[in-house]
Scaffold this motif. Structure first.
Motif, PDB file in Angstrom:
ATOM      1  N   ASN A 176     -34.752  92.441 -41.196  1.00  0.00           N
ATOM      2  CA  ASN A 176     -34.730  93.690 -41.959  1.00  0.00           C
ATOM      3  C   ASN A 176     -34.482  94.891 -41.050  1.00  0.00           C
ATOM      4  O   ASN A 176     -33.695  95.790 -41.382  1.00  0.00           O
ATOM      5  N   ALA A 177     -35.166  94.934 -39.911  1.00  0.00           N
ATOM      6  CA  ALA A 177     -35.024  96.068 -38.997  1.00  0.00           C
ATOM      7  C   ALA A 177     -33.632  96.118 -38.382  1.00  0.00           C
ATOM      8  O   ALA A 177     -33.045  97.200 -38.225  1.00  0.00           O
ATOM      9  N   ILE A 178     -33.094  94.974 -38.019  1.00  0.00           N
ATOM     10  CA  ILE A 178     -31.740  94.931 -37.455  1.00  0.00           C
ATOM     11  C   ILE A 178     -30.728  95.420 -38.479  1.00  0.00           C
ATOM     12  O   ILE A 178     -29.839  96.230 -38.175  1.00  0.00           O
ATOM     13  N   ASP A 179     -30.833  94.950 -39.714  1.00  0.00           N
ATOM     14  CA  ASP A 179     -29.923  95.401 -40.768  1.00  0.00           C
ATOM     15  C   ASP A 179     -30.021  96.908 -40.981  1.00  0.00           C
ATOM     16  O   ASP A 179     -29.011  97.594 -41.160  1.00  0.00           O
ATOM     17  N   GLN A 221     -30.321  82.136 -35.775  1.00  0.00           N
ATOM     18  CA  GLN A 221     -31.213  82.212 -36.936  1.00  0.00           C
ATOM     19  C   GLN A 221     -31.592  83.653 -37.267  1.00  0.00           C
ATOM     20  O   GLN A 221     -32.021  83.939 -38.385  1.00  0.00           O
ATOM     21  N   ILE A 222     -31.477  84.529 -36.303  1.00  0.00           N
ATOM     22  CA  ILE A 222     -31.608  85.975 -36.506  1.00  0.00           C
ATOM     23  C   ILE A 222     -30.312  86.582 -35.993  1.00  0.00           C
ATOM     24  O   ILE A 222     -29.987  86.452 -34.805  1.00  0.00           O
ATOM     25  N   GLU A 223     -29.561  87.226 -36.873  1.00  0.00           N
ATOM     26  CA  GLU A 223     -28.210  87.661 -36.534  1.00  0.00           C
ATOM     27  C   GLU A 223     -28.108  89.181 -36.441  1.00  0.00           C
ATOM     28  O   GLU A 223     -28.912  89.908 -37.009  1.00  0.00           O
ATOM     29  N   GLY A 224     -27.098  89.613 -35.716  1.00  0.00           N
ATOM     30  CA  GLY A 224     -26.718  91.023 -35.726  1.00  0.00           C
ATOM     31  C   GLY A 224     -27.312  91.878 -34.641  1.00  0.00           C
ATOM     32  O   GLY A 224     -26.945  93.045 -34.494  1.00  0.00           O
TER      33      GLY A 224
END
Length: 325
Positions: A176-179, A221-224
């Motif tokens: 959520n934070a990365i997005d 598994q965690i992108e971006g």
């Protein structure tokens, strides 16, 4: 003379912090038409003036949801003009929260702005299993902080929603934070997973979660974003502190996001930065179908305006997820 020099340095630091908020608001205002936003139970001057200011800045089109008589009375007492505002008349705060969520389902609202009601009351309507705004992700909160001595906006998460998150929940908090940071214009955000120490030890479970999150990012598994941890606060923020401990990290000294072990530590960290370091903040809940600003009565108009700006950018970049899209 020394005192004057220190005062000048503080003023320059504050100017820099103010520029960060101004840039956010300006970018959001240029992102397209103002978004329709349900303002939930705005029965006091602070929440009404915040909504009107955000509307004047071309960030939101407010829909005031609450007891119409109380809303108009608060506006009259504060000298605010509501003639151009849409009002959804409901009897009380609980009904206002439910009606605001319904406006999202009806396609009439793209964001929610908390007015004069308890956060728990609003979030109960948001997370309701049948009529709420849940997605496949866990909902989490991000503080976006302008710290005078730090060179860019700093996100602290989660300091308001998830009390003691497990590894799976922390992974969603990171996503959520990365997005959100990508919506704010950061192409590849750097996320530091905080713990008390920078080494992995079973004696401190937060370090195990941090190491797992880092490896999850390595495996896609965690992108971006770029994820590293465990990192203690000093070597996350300070490259010199990291070098002193012979720590090589792609995040140290330059994180966009600090992911904290639990709500208590995150809440303390965010408020310490505000009250001891002079930081100003915006705040938004992400991971729901729409972004939600949980502004506090202790926050000023700048915080409310910046929170609306963050929501506007999140909506524009489709950060919030709709169902399983």
């Amino acid at each position: 003379m020394a005192d004057a020099a220190q005062a000048s340095a503080r003023d320059k630091a504050r100017d820099a912090a103010e520029d960060k908020l101004v840039q956010l608001v300006r970018r959001a205002a240029q992102a397209g038409p103002a978004m329709p936003c349900a303002v939930v139970h705005p029965v006091d001057a602070a929440s009404l003036s915040g909504a009107l200011e955000a509307a004047a800045a071309a960030l939101i089109q407010p829909i005031l949801v609450g007891p119409a008589a109380r809303i108009r009375a608060a506006a009259a007492e504060a000298g605010l003009d509501l003639s151009a505002m849409a009002i959804e008349d409901v009897p009380h705060s609980h009904a206002a929260a439910e009606r605001a969520v319904a406006l999202v389902h009806d396609g009439r609202a793209a964001a929610l702005l908390k007015g004069s009601l308890h956060t728990d009351e609003l979030m109960a309507a948001v997370v309701a299993r049948d009529a709420g705004l849940r997605t496949e992700r866990r909902i989490s909160h991000c503080f976006i902080l302008d710290v005078p001595r730090y060179h860019k906006p700093l996100v602290v998460t989660d300091a308001a929603i998830n009390i003691e998150p497990d590894l799976e929940t922390k992974a969603d908090i990171a996503r959520n934070a990365i997005d959100l940071c990508r919506a704010l214009g950061i192409a590849r955000p750097k996320l530091a997973v905080l713990a008390a120490v920078e080494v992995v030890t079973p004696k401190q479970p937060a370090t195990l979660d941090a190491a797992a999150l880092s490896k999850m990012a390595d495996r896609g598994q965690i992108e971006g974003g770029i994820v590293d941890g465990p990192l203690a606060f000093d070597n996350a923020i300070s490259l010199e502190a990291a070098h002193a401990k012979h720590l090589e990290s792609p995040v140290a000294g330059d994180p966009d996001i600090l992911l904290v072990p639990d709500l208590t530590s995150g809440n303390m960290l965010a408020k310490q930065l505000q009250y001891l370091a002079g930081a100003e903040s915006a705040g938004v809940v992400v991971g729901a179908r729409v972004p939600i600003a949980l502004t506090s009565r202790a926050e000023g108009s700048r915080a409310r305006l910046a929170s609306c700006a963050v929501m506007r950018l999140a909506v524009g970049m489709r950060v919030t997820r709709h169902g399983n899209d």
